[in-house]
Motif scaffolding. Structure first.
Motif, PDB file in Angstrom:
ATOM      1  N   ALA A 109       0.656  -1.326  -0.118  1.00 27.25           N
ATOM      2  CA  ALA A 109      -0.083   0.082  -0.144  1.00 27.25           C
ATOM      3  C   ALA A 109       0.926   1.266  -0.067  1.00 27.25           C
ATOM      4  O   ALA A 109       0.392   2.332  -0.593  1.00 27.25           O
ATOM      5  CB  ALA A 109      -0.889   0.039   1.205  1.00 27.25           C
ATOM      6  N   ALA A 110       2.117   1.128   0.647  1.00 29.56           N
ATOM      7  CA  ALA A 110       2.967   2.077   0.416  1.00 29.56           C
ATOM      8  C   ALA A 110       3.247   2.765  -0.980  1.00 29.56           C
ATOM      9  O   ALA A 110       3.503   3.916  -1.063  1.00 29.56           O
ATOM     10  CB  ALA A 110       4.350   2.107   1.393  1.00 29.56           C
ATOM     11  N   ILE A 111       3.272   1.910  -1.722  1.00 29.46           N
ATOM     12  CA  ILE A 111       3.466   2.281  -3.375  1.00 29.46           C
ATOM     13  C   ILE A 111       2.265   2.866  -3.776  1.00 29.46           C
ATOM     14  O   ILE A 111       2.433   3.931  -4.528  1.00 29.46           O
ATOM     15  CB  ILE A 111       3.894   0.810  -3.988  1.00 29.46           C
ATOM     16  N   LEU A 112       0.997   2.359  -3.651  1.00 25.62           N
ATOM     17  CA  LEU A 112      -0.234   3.216  -4.161  1.00 25.62           C
ATOM     18  C   LEU A 112       0.106   4.549  -3.435  1.00 25.62           C
ATOM     19  O   LEU A 112      -0.525   5.705  -4.076  1.00 25.62           O
ATOM     20  CB  LEU A 112      -1.202   2.410  -3.527  1.00 25.62           C
ATOM     21  N   LEU A 113       0.125   4.638  -1.880  1.00 20.91           N
ATOM     22  CA  LEU A 113      -0.075   6.032  -1.388  1.00 20.91           C
ATOM     23  C   LEU A 113       1.054   6.820  -1.795  1.00 20.91           C
ATOM     24  O   LEU A 113       0.811   8.073  -1.856  1.00 20.91           O
ATOM     25  CB  LEU A 113      -0.135   5.866   0.214  1.00 20.91           C
ATOM     26  N   GLY A 114       2.190   6.473  -1.868  1.00 20.16           N
ATOM     27  CA  GLY A 114       3.209   7.110  -2.135  1.00 20.16           C
ATOM     28  C   GLY A 114       3.330   8.054  -3.499  1.00 20.16           C
ATOM     29  O   GLY A 114       3.834   8.860  -3.801  1.00 20.16           O
ATOM     30  N   ARG A 115       2.352   7.385  -4.493  1.00 24.16           N
ATOM     31  CA  ARG A 115       2.196   7.872  -5.835  1.00 24.16           C
ATOM     32  C   ARG A 115       1.718   9.491  -5.724  1.00 24.16           C
ATOM     33  O   ARG A 115       1.796  10.384  -6.708  1.00 24.16           O
ATOM     34  CB  ARG A 115       1.518   7.098  -6.627  1.00 24.16           C
ATOM     35  N   LEU A 140       2.005  -5.548  -9.041  1.00 21.97           N
ATOM     36  CA  LEU A 140       0.559  -5.571  -8.631  1.00 21.97           C
ATOM     37  C   LEU A 140      -0.001  -4.117  -8.081  1.00 21.97           C
ATOM     38  O   LEU A 140      -0.663  -3.541  -8.829  1.00 21.97           O
ATOM     39  CB  LEU A 140       0.092  -6.486  -7.705  1.00 21.97           C
ATOM     40  N   PHE A 141       0.830  -3.713  -7.222  1.00 21.94           N
ATOM     41  CA  PHE A 141       0.710  -2.355  -6.570  1.00 21.94           C
ATOM     42  C   PHE A 141       1.145  -1.472  -7.667  1.00 21.94           C
ATOM     43  O   PHE A 141       0.627  -0.159  -7.407  1.00 21.94           O
ATOM     44  CB  PHE A 141       1.188  -2.303  -5.071  1.00 21.94           C
ATOM     45  N   SER A 142       2.122  -1.436  -8.403  1.00 24.27           N
ATOM     46  CA  SER A 142       2.527  -0.314  -9.299  1.00 24.27           C
ATOM     47  C   SER A 142       1.564  -0.252 -10.341  1.00 24.27           C
ATOM     48  O   SER A 142       1.097   0.905 -10.874  1.00 24.27           O
ATOM     49  CB  SER A 142       3.897  -0.887  -9.897  1.00 24.27           C
TER      50      SER A 142
END
Length: 219
Positions: A109-115, A140-142
């Motif tokens: 989720a950090a990848i999603l929120l960090g975007r 997946l998260f990317s």
């Protein structure tokens, strides 16, 4: 900001009817993933505002933005794997431990929120590589982050274009201003929400969970 948007749109306007425009968008968004100096968000929001007039094609713009996000994330991940190995043996070992703590705490989720945070995209994708987050999970998260960001940026542009239908320039500037304001609010909320700072965590115990995380990705 108005002048920056105006200069950008002046350069892109001749390409509005050309398929080369989408290649430019894809390349800009990809490069912004590992060299965060390319104003890809400004570009996508501005083109989203222009799309209210019928050009560029909205679906093609969204596809190019999402594909560029995936490509840039992949490069950033690979760079993080290489840099992470060197950092673990150098002076940046403590900084790497903090990054590992953040990713292990929030997961993919950090990848999603960090975007949606300033410079968050590069930080989270490189960190994912440095701690060897399983590639399937990263992809997946990317993909989720790239799709969500493309919809978000184009949506801001469309909102601006609808608000200032008589002036695509003002519409683009309005959408960018909203995006900057939301990013600042997200960053502030995230900073206040963290109950524990990475600096309070002993970096030594971080490595076993990382190895367990990596091993789980190969099962």
């Amino acid at each position: 900001m108005i002048r920056t948007v105006e200069n950008m749109l002046d350069h892109l306007t001749p390409l509005l009817s050309s398929p080369w425009l989408y290649l430019v968008v894809l390349a800009a968004v990809a490069i912004d993933g590992f060299v965060p100096i390319v104003p890809s968000e400004t570009m996508v929001i501005g083109l989203g505002a222009l799309s209210a007039t019928g050009r560029p094609n909205l679906a093609a713009l969204a596809l190019a933005a999402a594909a560029g996000g995936l490509a840039g994330d992949r490069i950033s991940y690979l760079l993080g794997r290489r840099a992470g190995r060197r950092a673990a043996r150098g002076r940046a070992a403590a900084a790497l431990a903090k990054a590992e703590w953040a990713l292990l705490r929030y997961g993919g989720a950090a990848i999603l929120l960090g975007r949606f945070l300033p410079y968050g995209r590069t930080a989270t994708t490189m960190t994912a590589g440095s701690v060897s987050l399983p590639r399937r999970r990263f992809r997946l998260f990317s993909a989720l982050a790239s799709t969500a960001w493309a919809a978000y940026a184009i949506g801001l542009g469309r909102l601006g274009g609808a608000t200032f239908a008589h002036s695509p320039l003002l519409g683009a500037a309005f959408g960018i201003a909203i995006g900057m304001s939301l990013a600042a609010l997200f960053a502030l909320a995230e900073k206040r929400r963290r109950p524990i700072r990475p600096s309070t965590i002993d970096p030594a115990p971080v490595h076993p969970p990382v190895r367990e995380l990596v091993a789980s990705g190969h099962r």
